[in-house]
Design a protein around this motif. Structure first.
Motif, PDB file in Angstrom:
ATOM      1  N   ALA A 122       0.708  -1.225   0.005  1.00  0.00           N
ATOM      2  CA  ALA A 122       0.137  -0.090  -0.079  1.00  0.00           C
ATOM      3  C   ALA A 122       0.807   1.433   0.043  1.00  0.00           C
ATOM      4  CB  ALA A 122      -0.841   0.139   1.232  1.00  0.00           C
ATOM      5  N   THR A 123       2.276   1.132  -0.124  1.00  0.00           N
ATOM      6  CA  THR A 123       2.933   2.231  -0.522  1.00  0.00           C
ATOM      7  C   THR A 123       2.228   3.285  -1.728  1.00  0.00           C
ATOM      8  OG1 THR A 123       4.605   1.085  -1.958  1.00  0.00           O
ATOM      9  CG2 THR A 123       5.191   1.493   0.305  1.00  0.00           C
ATOM     10  N   ASP A 124       1.570   2.586  -2.645  1.00  0.00           N
ATOM     11  CA  ASP A 124       0.860   3.406  -3.552  1.00  0.00           C
ATOM     12  C   ASP A 124      -0.670   3.021  -3.204  1.00  0.00           C
ATOM     13  OD1 ASP A 124      -0.821   4.348  -5.862  1.00  0.00           O
ATOM     14  OD2 ASP A 124       0.918   3.787  -7.316  1.00  0.00           O
ATOM     15  N   PRO A 125      -1.518   3.731  -2.236  1.00  0.00           N
ATOM     16  CA  PRO A 125      -2.823   3.443  -1.971  1.00  0.00           C
ATOM     17  C   PRO A 125      -3.748   3.127  -3.151  1.00  0.00           C
ATOM     18  CG  PRO A 125      -2.264   5.817  -1.600  1.00  0.00           C
ATOM     19  CD  PRO A 125      -0.879   5.044  -1.880  1.00  0.00           C
ATOM     20  N   ASN A 126      -3.621   3.939  -4.276  1.00  0.00           N
ATOM     21  CA  ASN A 126      -4.610   3.887  -5.250  1.00  0.00           C
ATOM     22  C   ASN A 126      -4.211   2.398  -5.975  1.00  0.00           C
ATOM     23  OD1 ASN A 126      -5.546   6.214  -4.889  1.00  0.00           O
ATOM     24  ND2 ASN A 126      -4.073   7.365  -6.383  1.00  0.00           N
ATOM     25  N   THR A 127      -3.233   2.036  -6.505  1.00  0.00           N
ATOM     26  CA  THR A 127      -2.898   0.840  -6.974  1.00  0.00           C
ATOM     27  C   THR A 127      -3.376  -0.340  -6.001  1.00  0.00           C
ATOM     28  OG1 THR A 127      -0.928   1.805  -8.310  1.00  0.00           O
ATOM     29  CG2 THR A 127      -1.335  -0.606  -8.004  1.00  0.00           C
ATOM     30  N   LEU A 162      -2.999  -4.652   4.116  1.00  0.00           N
ATOM     31  CA  LEU A 162      -2.387  -3.775   3.774  1.00  0.00           C
ATOM     32  C   LEU A 162      -0.989  -3.725   4.427  1.00  0.00           C
ATOM     33  CD1 LEU A 162      -5.114  -1.102   3.443  1.00  0.00           C
ATOM     34  CD2 LEU A 162      -4.511  -2.524   1.719  1.00  0.00           C
ATOM     35  N   PHE A 163      -0.013  -3.393   3.510  1.00  0.00           N
ATOM     36  CA  PHE A 163       1.335  -3.355   4.209  1.00  0.00           C
ATOM     37  C   PHE A 163       1.934  -1.921   3.874  1.00  0.00           C
ATOM     38  CE2 PHE A 163       1.305  -7.956   4.390  1.00  0.00           C
ATOM     39  CZ  PHE A 163       2.516  -8.299   5.043  1.00  0.00           C
ATOM     40  N   TYR A 164       2.347  -1.372   4.992  1.00  0.00           N
ATOM     41  CA  TYR A 164       3.224  -0.223   5.178  1.00  0.00           C
ATOM     42  C   TYR A 164       2.236   0.957   4.894  1.00  0.00           C
ATOM     43  CZ  TYR A 164       6.592  -3.612   3.161  1.00  0.00           C
ATOM     44  OH  TYR A 164       7.595  -4.618   3.003  1.00  0.00           O
ATOM     45  N   ASN A 165       1.129   0.613   4.726  1.00  0.00           N
ATOM     46  CA  ASN A 165       0.182   2.031   4.798  1.00  0.00           C
ATOM     47  C   ASN A 165      -1.391   1.316   5.148  1.00  0.00           C
ATOM     48  OD1 ASN A 165      -1.263   4.388   4.428  1.00  0.00           O
ATOM     49  ND2 ASN A 165      -0.764   4.723   2.418  1.00  0.00           N
ATOM     50  N   LYS A 166      -1.453   1.019   6.354  1.00  0.00           N
ATOM     51  CA  LYS A 166      -2.790   0.282   6.713  1.00  0.00           C
ATOM     52  C   LYS A 166      -4.100   1.401   6.684  1.00  0.00           C
ATOM     53  CE  LYS A 166      -0.704  -2.775   9.634  1.00  0.00           C
ATOM     54  NZ  LYS A 166      -0.382  -3.341  11.176  1.00  0.00           N
ATOM     55  N   GLU A 167      -3.757   2.540   6.606  1.00  0.00           N
ATOM     56  CA  GLU A 167      -4.912   3.462   6.667  1.00  0.00           C
ATOM     57  C   GLU A 167      -5.094   4.013   5.354  1.00  0.00           C
ATOM     58  OE1 GLU A 167      -4.500   6.443   9.542  1.00  0.00           O
ATOM     59  OE2 GLU A 167      -4.413   5.093  11.269  1.00  0.00           O
ATOM     60  N   LEU A 168      -4.193   3.523   4.184  1.00  0.00           N
ATOM     61  CA  LEU A 168      -4.240   4.135   2.830  1.00  0.00           C
ATOM     62  C   LEU A 168      -4.205   5.529   2.753  1.00  0.00           C
ATOM     63  CD1 LEU A 168      -6.944   1.790   1.349  1.00  0.00           C
ATOM     64  CD2 LEU A 168      -4.375   1.682   0.891  1.00  0.00           C
ATOM     65  N   LYS A 169      -3.335   6.220   3.284  1.00  0.00           N
ATOM     66  CA  LYS A 169      -3.326   7.577   3.242  1.00  0.00           C
ATOM     67  C   LYS A 169      -2.522   8.052   1.978  1.00  0.00           C
ATOM     68  CE  LYS A 169      -2.832   8.375   8.354  1.00  0.00           C
ATOM     69  NZ  LYS A 169      -2.117   8.941   9.442  1.00  0.00           N
ATOM     70  N   SER A 170      -3.113   8.996   1.157  1.00  0.00           N
ATOM     71  CA  SER A 170      -2.767   9.159   0.044  1.00  0.00           C
ATOM     72  C   SER A 170      -1.376   9.992   0.160  1.00  0.00           C
ATOM     73  CB  SER A 170      -3.608   9.977  -0.827  1.00  0.00           C
ATOM     74  OG  SER A 170      -4.029  11.356  -0.045  1.00  0.00           O
ATOM     75  N   VAL A 171      -1.261  10.728   1.355  1.00  0.00           N
ATOM     76  CA  VAL A 171      -0.084  11.557   1.492  1.00  0.00           C
ATOM     77  C   VAL A 171       1.238  10.728   1.397  1.00  0.00           C
ATOM     78  CG1 VAL A 171       0.057  11.310   4.004  1.00  0.00           C
ATOM     79  CG2 VAL A 171       0.856  13.488   2.871  1.00  0.00           C
ATOM     80  N   PHE A 172       1.241   9.487   1.715  1.00  0.00           N
ATOM     81  CA  PHE A 172       2.263   8.488   1.636  1.00  0.00           C
ATOM     82  C   PHE A 172       2.922   8.313   0.481  1.00  0.00           C
ATOM     83  CE2 PHE A 172       1.807   5.955   5.854  1.00  0.00           C
ATOM     84  CZ  PHE A 172       1.411   7.206   6.769  1.00  0.00           C
TER      85      PHE A 172
END
Length: 368
Positions: A122-127, A162-172
Motif C-alpha cells: 500500500a505504498t501506492d494506495p490507489n494501486t 495492507l502493508f506499509y500504509n494500513k490506513e491508505l493515506k494518499s500522503v504516503f
C-alpha cells in the motif's frame, strides 16, 4: 494589400525554415497527447503478484490459472511460507500476494466456504485499492461459475491486509513524488541557466580562457546549488514528518545520502541542458517541457508504470525520478536498506556520471 500578403508569406517562410518552431507547433502537441493518452490511466495491467498456496489442490490451481489468464495480473513468484511475504514486498517488484488457506477445496465442499487473503503493497494506495477490487471481481466470477449447478452455493471469502500504509493515506504516495519533482525541476532549472547566463552576459569568454579545466568549471557550477538543494530537501522532509506525519522507517543517513545523490544527478542534468542551450529562455523551456511531463507521467509517481504500453515502460527507465521514488518509498515506508536498493543507487550513479561526462565533452568542444 499586396504588401500585407507578402509580409504574411514571409512570416510563413520564417516559421517553416525554423525547425525548432515547427517542433513546438506540431511535435509537442503530438507528444503530449500520446503521453497523456497512454500514461494517464486509473486501470492496472500486468501487475506482478506472488502466490502463497497452502492447499495446492484443484480449486486453488483453477483460481490461479484464472488470475494469470487475465490481463491485470502476472504471477511472478510462488512463496513457501508467510515469512517470505514481506521480503517479496521489500524487493519492490511484487505488488500483491494471494494467500490460500490450507485445505481450500475441502473446506469449500464440507463447509461451503473458504478464505483467500489478499495482501497488498500500500505504498501506492490507489494501486493497492484497485488490486483488491480487481482480484475480488475475478474471484466473484469464479464463484458464480462453480455455483451454477449446485443447490447450496459455495462462498469464497476474501480478507485484505495492507502493508506499509494500513490506513491508505494518499500522503504516503504524494510526499515521495512531490519531493522528487521539486528537487528535479528546481535543481535542473537552476543549473540549466547557469552557463547560458554566462553566454548571454558575455562572461563565457573569460571562463574559456581561464586556467580552470572543464571538469573544474562544471563542478564549480554545481557545488553552490548542491548546498541550496540540500536545504530545500531538508525543509521538505521536515514538513513531511511534522505536518503530514510521514513515517521514516529506514536509516536517516541512507536517506540523506540517496537524496544528495539525486540532487547531484538533477544538477548535472541541468548543467548538460545549459551546455547545449544557446539562451536562458531555451534552457528554461527544455527544463520545463523536457523534464516536467516525463517526471510526472513516467516516474510512477501517480500512474503505475506496469499499466503503460511497453515503449513507455522502456522510456521510463531513463527517467532518474523513477529510481529515486523507488528509493524514497523503500527507505521511508518499507524501512529497507542498501541491500534492497543497490540497483537503483547504481543506476542513479551511472546516470550522474554520464551527464557530467557529456557536459565536460560539450564544454571542451567550445574550447576548440
Amino acid at each position: 494589400m499586396k504588401r500585407f500578403v507578402g509580409f504574411v508569406k514571409k512570416e510563413f517562410y520564417h516559421i517553416f525554415r525554423d525547425r525548432r518552431s515547427l517542433f513546438i507547433l506540431f511535435g509537442m502537441p503530438i507528444v503530449q497527447v500520446m503521453l497523456f493518452g497512454f500514461a494517464i490511466t486509473n486501470e492496472i495491467n500486468n501487475v506482478d503478484i506472488a502466490i502463497l498456496d497452502h492447499s495446492k489442490d484443484a480449486s486453488t490451481k483453477e483460481i490461479i490459472e484464472k488470475i494469470s489468464a487475465s490481463k491485470y495480473f502476472s504471477v511472478k513468484d510462488y512463496l513457501d511460507n508467510e515469512n517470505e511475504i514481506e521480503t517479496a514486498f521489500k524487493k519492490g517488484k511484487i505488488k500483491a500476494v494471494l494467500n490460500f488457506e490450507k485445505d481450500f477445496s475441502k473446506k469449500l465442499q464440507t463447509e461451503n466456504q473458504a478464505t483467500i487473503q489478499i495482501l497488498t503493497d500500500a505504498t501506492d494506495p490507489n494501486t493497492a485499492n484497485t488490486i483488491s477490487n480487481y482480484t475480488g471481481a475475478i474471484l466473484q466470477n469464479y464463484q458464480e461459475l462453480i455455483n451454477k449447478d449446485i443447490v447450496t452455493p459455495y462462498q469464497i471469502n476474501t480478507q485484505t491486509q495492507l502493508f506499509y500504509n494500513k490506513e491508505l493515506k494518499s500522503v504516503f504516495m504524494f510526499v515521495p513524488g512531490v519531493m522528487t519533482i521539486i528537487l528535479m525541476l528546481v535543481s535542473a532549472m537552476m543549473t540549466s541557466i547557469s552557463i547560458t547566463r554566462e553566454k548571454e552576459l558575455g562572461t563565457m569568454e573569460i571562463l574559456l580562457v581561464s586556467p580552470l579545466k572543464p571538469l573544474q568549471v562544471i563542478i564549480g557550477k554545481v557545488v553552490p546549488y548542491i548546498f541550496l538543494s540540500v536545504i530545500n530537501a531538508i525543509i521538505i522532509i521536515l514538513l513531511s514528518i511534522f505536518i503530514f506525519k510521514m513515517p521514516i522507517a529506514g536509516n536517516y543517513f541512507l536517506l540523506a545520502a540517496e537524496t544528495i545523490l539525486f540532487i547531484i544527478n538533477a544538477l548535472s542534468l541541468g548543467i548538460l541542458i545549459s551546455t547545449v542551450s544557446a539562451s536562458q529562455q531555451t534552457a528554461m523551456m527544455i527544463s520545463l517541457m523536457g523534464l516536467m511531463l516525463p517526471v510526472i507521467l513516467l516516474s510512477g509517481f501517480i500512474f503505475p508504470i506496469t499499466s503503460m504500453p511497453l515503449p513507455l515502460q522502456v522510456i521510463s527507465n531513463i527517467i532518474p525520478a523513477k529510481w529515486f521514488i523507488i528509493i524514497l518509498k523503500g527507505i521511508m515506508l518499507k524501512g529497507v536498506g542498501l541491500a534492497y536498493l543497490w540497483k537503483e543507487t547504481l543506476i542513479l550513479i551511472g546516470m550522474t556520471l554520464f551527464f557530467i561526462a557529456i557536459s565536460v565533452k560539450k564544454y571542451k568542444t567550445r574550447l576548440e
